[in-house]
Each structure stands twice: as structure tokens, then as C-alpha cells.
Design a protein around this motif. Structure first.
Motif, short mmCIF file in Angstrom:
data_model
loop_
_atom_site.label_atom_id
_atom_site.label_comp_id
_atom_site.label_asym_id
_atom_site.label_seq_id
_atom_site.Cartn_x
_atom_site.Cartn_y
_atom_site.Cartn_z
N LEU A 163 -24.17 -94.88 -125.00
CA LEU A 163 -24.04 -93.75 -125.90
C LEU A 163 -23.25 -92.60 -125.29
CD1 LEU A 163 -27.64 -93.66 -127.39
CD2 LEU A 163 -25.56 -94.45 -128.48
N TRP A 164 -22.83 -92.80 -124.05
CA TRP A 164 -22.09 -91.73 -123.41
C TRP A 164 -20.74 -91.57 -124.07
CZ3 TRP A 164 -22.55 -90.19 -117.80
CH2 TRP A 164 -23.89 -90.25 -117.39
N SER A 165 -20.27 -90.36 -124.07
CA SER A 165 -18.90 -90.16 -124.52
C SER A 165 -18.00 -90.67 -123.42
CB SER A 165 -18.64 -88.66 -124.75
OG SER A 165 -18.62 -88.00 -123.50
N SER A 166 -16.78 -91.02 -123.81
CA SER A 166 -15.83 -91.51 -122.81
C SER A 166 -15.57 -90.42 -121.77
CB SER A 166 -14.54 -91.94 -123.47
OG SER A 166 -14.00 -90.86 -124.21
N GLY A 167 -15.74 -89.17 -122.18
CA GLY A 167 -15.54 -88.07 -121.24
C GLY A 167 -16.51 -88.12 -120.09
N ASN A 168 -17.76 -88.44 -120.38
CA ASN A 168 -18.76 -88.52 -119.32
C ASN A 168 -18.48 -89.69 -118.38
OD1 ASN A 168 -20.26 -86.30 -119.90
ND2 ASN A 168 -21.80 -87.38 -121.10
N VAL A 169 -18.02 -90.80 -118.93
CA VAL A 169 -17.69 -91.95 -118.09
C VAL A 169 -16.52 -91.60 -117.18
CG1 VAL A 169 -16.93 -94.35 -118.07
CG2 VAL A 169 -18.59 -93.59 -119.77
N ARG A 170 -15.52 -90.93 -117.76
CA ARG A 170 -14.37 -90.50 -116.93
C ARG A 170 -14.84 -89.55 -115.84
NH1 ARG A 170 -11.51 -90.34 -121.77
NH2 ARG A 170 -11.84 -88.12 -121.98
N GLN A 171 -15.77 -88.67 -116.21
CA GLN A 171 -16.28 -87.71 -115.23
C GLN A 171 -17.01 -88.44 -114.11
OE1 GLN A 171 -15.62 -84.32 -115.54
NE2 GLN A 171 -16.29 -84.37 -113.41
N PHE A 172 -17.77 -89.47 -114.48
CA PHE A 172 -18.49 -90.22 -113.45
C PHE A 172 -17.50 -90.88 -112.49
CE2 PHE A 172 -20.32 -93.99 -111.53
CZ PHE A 172 -21.48 -93.47 -110.99
N ARG A 173 -16.40 -91.40 -113.05
CA ARG A 173 -15.38 -92.05 -112.21
C ARG A 173 -14.88 -91.07 -111.14
NH1 ARG A 173 -10.33 -91.59 -111.67
NH2 ARG A 173 -8.92 -93.27 -111.12
N THR A 174 -14.66 -89.84 -111.55
CA THR A 174 -14.19 -88.82 -110.62
C THR A 174 -15.29 -88.40 -109.66
OG1 THR A 174 -12.77 -88.00 -112.38
CG2 THR A 174 -13.08 -86.55 -110.48
N ASP A 175 -16.47 -88.17 -110.23
CA ASP A 175 -17.56 -87.63 -109.43
C ASP A 175 -18.14 -88.63 -108.43
OD1 ASP A 175 -17.20 -85.34 -110.80
OD2 ASP A 175 -19.11 -85.34 -111.87
N ALA A 176 -18.11 -89.92 -108.79
CA ALA A 176 -18.72 -90.92 -107.91
C ALA A 176 -18.06 -90.90 -106.53
CB ALA A 176 -18.62 -92.30 -108.53
N SER A 184 -23.52 -80.22 -112.84
CA SER A 184 -22.70 -81.43 -112.87
C SER A 184 -23.40 -82.55 -112.13
CB SER A 184 -21.36 -81.15 -112.21
OG SER A 184 -21.56 -80.94 -110.82
N MET A 185 -22.84 -83.75 -112.26
CA MET A 185 -23.40 -84.90 -111.55
C MET A 185 -23.29 -84.71 -110.04
SD MET A 185 -22.28 -88.19 -113.87
CE MET A 185 -20.89 -87.58 -114.80
N VAL A 186 -22.16 -84.16 -109.59
CA VAL A 186 -21.96 -83.96 -108.15
C VAL A 186 -22.95 -82.93 -107.62
CG1 VAL A 186 -20.36 -83.14 -106.40
CG2 VAL A 186 -19.52 -84.59 -108.23
N GLU A 187 -23.11 -81.85 -108.36
CA GLU A 187 -24.03 -80.80 -107.92
C GLU A 187 -25.46 -81.33 -107.86
OE1 GLU A 187 -23.16 -77.17 -110.05
OE2 GLU A 187 -25.12 -76.36 -109.48
N PHE A 188 -25.82 -82.12 -108.86
CA PHE A 188 -27.16 -82.72 -108.90
C PHE A 188 -27.36 -83.62 -107.68
CE2 PHE A 188 -30.00 -86.19 -110.25
CZ PHE A 188 -31.10 -85.47 -110.64
N PHE A 189 -26.39 -84.49 -107.44
CA PHE A 189 -26.51 -85.44 -106.32
C PHE A 189 -26.55 -84.68 -104.99
CE2 PHE A 189 -24.69 -88.41 -103.17
CZ PHE A 189 -25.57 -89.47 -103.33
N THR A 190 -25.74 -83.64 -104.88
CA THR A 190 -25.72 -82.84 -103.65
C THR A 190 -27.10 -82.24 -103.37
OG1 THR A 190 -23.41 -82.28 -104.06
CG2 THR A 190 -24.59 -80.90 -102.48
N ASN A 191 -27.70 -81.67 -104.41
CA ASN A 191 -29.02 -81.05 -104.24
C ASN A 191 -30.10 -82.08 -103.90
OD1 ASN A 191 -28.20 -78.40 -104.64
ND2 ASN A 191 -28.33 -78.58 -106.86
N VAL A 192 -30.03 -83.22 -104.58
CA VAL A 192 -31.00 -84.29 -104.30
C VAL A 192 -30.85 -84.77 -102.86
CG1 VAL A 192 -31.52 -86.73 -104.80
CG2 VAL A 192 -31.29 -85.09 -106.68
N LEU A 193 -29.61 -84.98 -102.45
CA LEU A 193 -29.35 -85.51 -101.11
C LEU A 193 -29.77 -84.51 -100.03
CD1 LEU A 193 -28.13 -88.10 -99.91
CD2 LEU A 193 -25.94 -86.92 -99.79
#
Lengths: 109, 321
Positions: free
Chosen positions: B89-102, B263-272
Motif C-alpha cells: 500500500l506504500w506510495s511509490s514515493g515511499n519505496v523510492r525513499q527507502f531505496r535512498t535511505d537504506a 524520516s526513516m533514517v532519523e528513526f533508524f539513527t535514534n533506534v541504533l
């Protein structure tokens, strides 16, 4: 579901029947029999991720972590294969490609 | 043998085990068995991780019985991280964002850490298995994977299946496991269920954190329309509470967008960051029954108000003894 398993020659229906049998047995707390049902489903459609995941989850919750991880790791390491669980909602649409091919052959002069 | 004699034998055995582990050159293992329990603990004060604590700063109750623990700083132990993202159900924008953020998320890992990525649409796919990987290579892996993936989506998502897989997949016992999932709020076709996911969460060594994105359909609309008829698993309405409970059972958490990073990166950074500044408590259970569910309660004894996060317990099955 045992009626369907016994009478149907459609692998998709037999697979799904085994999965539902496993889910019902799971709900009754009969995990060992449920795992046997998932193994039966995997014999009908080897590599189907739905049955493999249910079997892995049962192995894991039964404390057989290494077996569970090995099964799941092996399943996910190969490209996704045919999985009747995903075709269930499509009904007879799963016959679309073969029916279309048959139609073309029938009308071909 | 009297209870006292048994207790003395157990204590001698436990001390011997701890001593041997300290002397051994082989890496310590961090997997819970009936005779050795491992608990990841995160301690915060005023939303900041608290560092420098040692074993005497903690109390740990196993089914209400105090236990003797040894501690290791989490940052000293190599990490196996799993990222889980959806394409349904993700928009293609979110998938593209994940590609960059991963790639950026991978670059935050240490040289001895390993990363795995799972994708879920209607089924769970392993984008790449656990491996040490440089950030710039992750996008290439994702591109290659998307180009070869034959997955149909049709708006179907199997989040519960993906989380079960992420919590079960193999890792090494001498490493810690962290699972970070990005979730937009609907599961439509999982063959597993929240109850099964919870059963796995009670037994896993992994810590699960979930970033919950805003739902695509407002609550009021779902209230009018009711369950979507095409849902196969009866989970017509996503139950975020279930996801929160599952994550907390592992010692992690589930957070709405913006709560632990926008953002996904900010979330991952804080978790890590929080994870690395945490502690690993280990103990050999004493004076408690071995099989069944063990509720764990961890507290910090130092004066002050601390937010202590740890898994809620562990399950010992007969076969794992």
C-alpha cells in the motif's frame, strides 16, 4: 478440508486444504499434527512460502529454533515460487492463462 | 538432595560458568536457554541514554524472584540488523525513499555489523541476506532486486508474515539482533496472525522497533465502510495496539511518525544510538521453575527516575532445555 484433500485433484485446492487443516489444528493446540499438515502442503507445492512460514513458526514456538531458522533461511534464499495461498482470492482467475491459450488454439484456423 | 543443597550446587555451577566464560577465548553467546538468560536493556533519563551502569545498578526479577546478573555494554557486541519494508500500500514515493535511505542506514553500521533487508508485499522476499555491506552498495542491491522481482502486489501486504520471518531468520548466537520495520498500517493477506506473531515475539532474541506511518485511510472512513471484503485473514482493521505489544514484548517499541524521528533514517539513527548505549544482562535463573513463561522485571537501583526498556519475558519450551 479432509474431504477436499481426499477428493480433489487440483493441487491448489489440496494445498490450501492442508494449510487450513493446519491452521485449525493449531487453533486447537495440536501443534504436532498442524506441522504434519503444513509438511503435507509443502509436498503438494514445494517451496510455497505460506506453508513454509507456518511450519517455521510452529517449529520456533516449539523450541526447535535451529530447524525453524534453517527452513526459513532456505525458503527465502531462492526466488519466490508459486503459492496457492496468494491465488485463493482470485478464484478461477488462476486458470486465465491456460484458458486463454486453449481458446486461441480452438479458434486458430 | 535438600533445597539448600540444590541451590548451592546451582550457584557453584553458575559461578563456574561465568568464570569459564570470562577465561575463554571463544566469543560469548547471547542466546537464551533454560540455563542462561540474556536480556537487552535500554535505560533512558529525560529521553537520553544512560551510560556507565554496571551489574550492581540493576535489579532483575524472574517471575518475581531476584536474580544475580552480569552486564555487558551493548556497543561491544557485533550487531545483526534486519530492515523490513513494504511495497503493497506504500506510495511509490515511499519505496523510492527507502531505496535512498537504506544506504544511509547501512552506513551507520559498524565494520563488524551485518545487515539484511526483507521486503513484503503479498509475500515476504529477502532482498539480500545478512552480510557486512557498505552503504553505497545497498541501493544497487535494491535496484537489482526490484528489476528481477516478479512479485505481484495488488495492494496486498503481509506485514505479520514479514515480522515473523524477521524474528525467526538465522543469526549467530554471539551477535545481538535488531529488527527495524517500516509499516503503513494495514495487513491484508498474512497467513500468520498477530497472536502467532506474539508467540514468536515471546521467544525471540531479537529486539523489534517499528515506525508506524500514517494510515492511508482515515479512521472515520474505515468506520463507515467497515472491513474490506477482500481481506483473507480476517484482519480487516489493522491493530496497531497488537504491533505495539509485540514490539514491547521484545524490548523494543512501535512509534508513530515523528515520535522517534520524522524520516526513516532519523528513526533508524535514534533506534541504533539507543540500542548501542544499552546493556546486555545475563543470568542463570535460580529458584524459578524452568519451563513456561518467565516474566522479567528490570529496574535501575540508582537514585533518580529512569525509563527502563527490556523484553517482558521469555519462554522456555520443554525441547529447548
Amino acid at each position: 478440508v479432509r474431504f477436499a484433500i481426499a477428493l480433489s485433484s487440483d493441487p491448489c485446492i489440496v494445498f490450501v486444504a492442508h494449510v487450513y487443516e493446519g491452521l485449525a489444528l493449531d487453533t486447537l493446540g495440536r501443534s504436532t499434527e498442524a506441522m504434519a499438515a503444513y509438511e503435507s502442503a509443502l509436498r503438494v507445492v514445494p517451496g510455497a512460502r505460506s506453508a513454509a512460514l507456518l511450519l517455521a513458526e510452529n517449529l520456533f514456538t516449539a523450541g526447535r529454533h535451529e530447524q525453524s531458522a534453517a527452513l526459513l533461511g532456505k525458503t527465502l534464499s531462492v526466488p519466490a515460487s508459486h503459492d496457492p495461498w496468494l491465488e485463493l482470492s482470485a478464484g478461477d482467475y488462476r486458470f486465465w492463462a491456460s484458458n486463454l491459450q486453449q481458446l486461441r488454439e480452438t479458434v486458430r484456423p | 538432595m535438600t533445597f539448600l543443597a540444590r541451590a548451592i550446587v546451582l550457584a557453584v555451577f553458575a559461578l563456574s560458568a561465568i568464570s569459564l566464560a570470562a577465561q575463554s577465548q571463544t566469543p560469548p553467546t547471547f542466546r537464551t536457554r533454560a540455563d542462561a538468560v540474556t536480556v537487552n536493556v535500554s535505560v533512558q533519563r529525560g529521553n537520553r541514554p544512560v551510560e556507565g551502569l554496571n551489574a550492581s545498578d540493576f535489579t532483575l526479577l524472574d517471575n518475581g524472584v531476584p536474580q544475580t546478573v552480569v552486564t555487558t555494554s551493548m556497543g561491544e557486541i557485533p550487531l545483526d540488523a534486519t530492515l523490513v519494508y513494504g511495497v503493497g500500500l506504500w506510495s511509490s514515493g515511499n519505496v523510492r525513499q527507502f531505496r535512498t535511505d537504506a544506504g544511509r542506514m547501512a552506513s551507520l553500521l559498524g565494520p563488524t555489523d551485518r545487515l539484511r533487508v526483507l521486503e513484503y508485499g503479498p509475500r515476504v522476499l529477502e532482498v539480500f541476506p545478512l552480510q557486512p555491506i557498505r552503504g553505497e552498495l545497498v541501493s544497487a542491491h535494491l535496484d537489482q532486486f526490484r528489476a528481477s522481482a516478479t512479485s505481484i502486489t495488488g495492494g496486498w501486504t503481509a506485514l505479520y508474515d514479514a515480522l515473523v520471518a524477521a524474528l525467526i531468520l538465522p543469526t549467530s548466537p554471539e551477535r545481538r539482533q535488531l529488527v527495524v520495520a517500516f509499516y503503513d498500517g494495514y495487513d491484508t493477506i498474512s497467513v500468520t496472525s498477530p497472536a502467532r506473531l506474539q508467540a514468536v515475539a515471546a521467544r525471540t532474541e531479537a529486539v523489534l522497533h517499528v515506525q508506524l506511518f500514517q494510515r492511508t485511510v482515515p479512521t472515520i472512513v474505515r468506520g463507515v465502510l467497515g472491513p474490506f471484503p477482500f481481506y483473507l485473514n480476517g484482519l480487516s482493521d489493522p491493530d496497531e495496539d497488537q504491533i505495539v505489544t509485540v514490539a514491547q514484548t521484545t524490548g523494543g517499541g512501535a512509534y508513530g511518525a515523528g515520535l522517534l524521528g520524522r524520516s526513516m533514517v532519523e528513526f533508524f539513527t535514534n533506534v541504533l544510538t539507543d540500542y548501542r548505549r544499552g546493556y546486555v544482562l545475563q543470568y542463570t535463573p535460580s529458584a524459578v521453575a524452568s519451563e513456561g513463561w518467565h516474566e522479567i522485571d528490570v529496574k535501575v537501583t540508582k537514585p533518580g527516575k529512569y525509563d527502563v526498556r527490556a523484553r517482558r519475558g521469555y519462554f522456555v519450551d520443554a525441547v529447548s532445555r
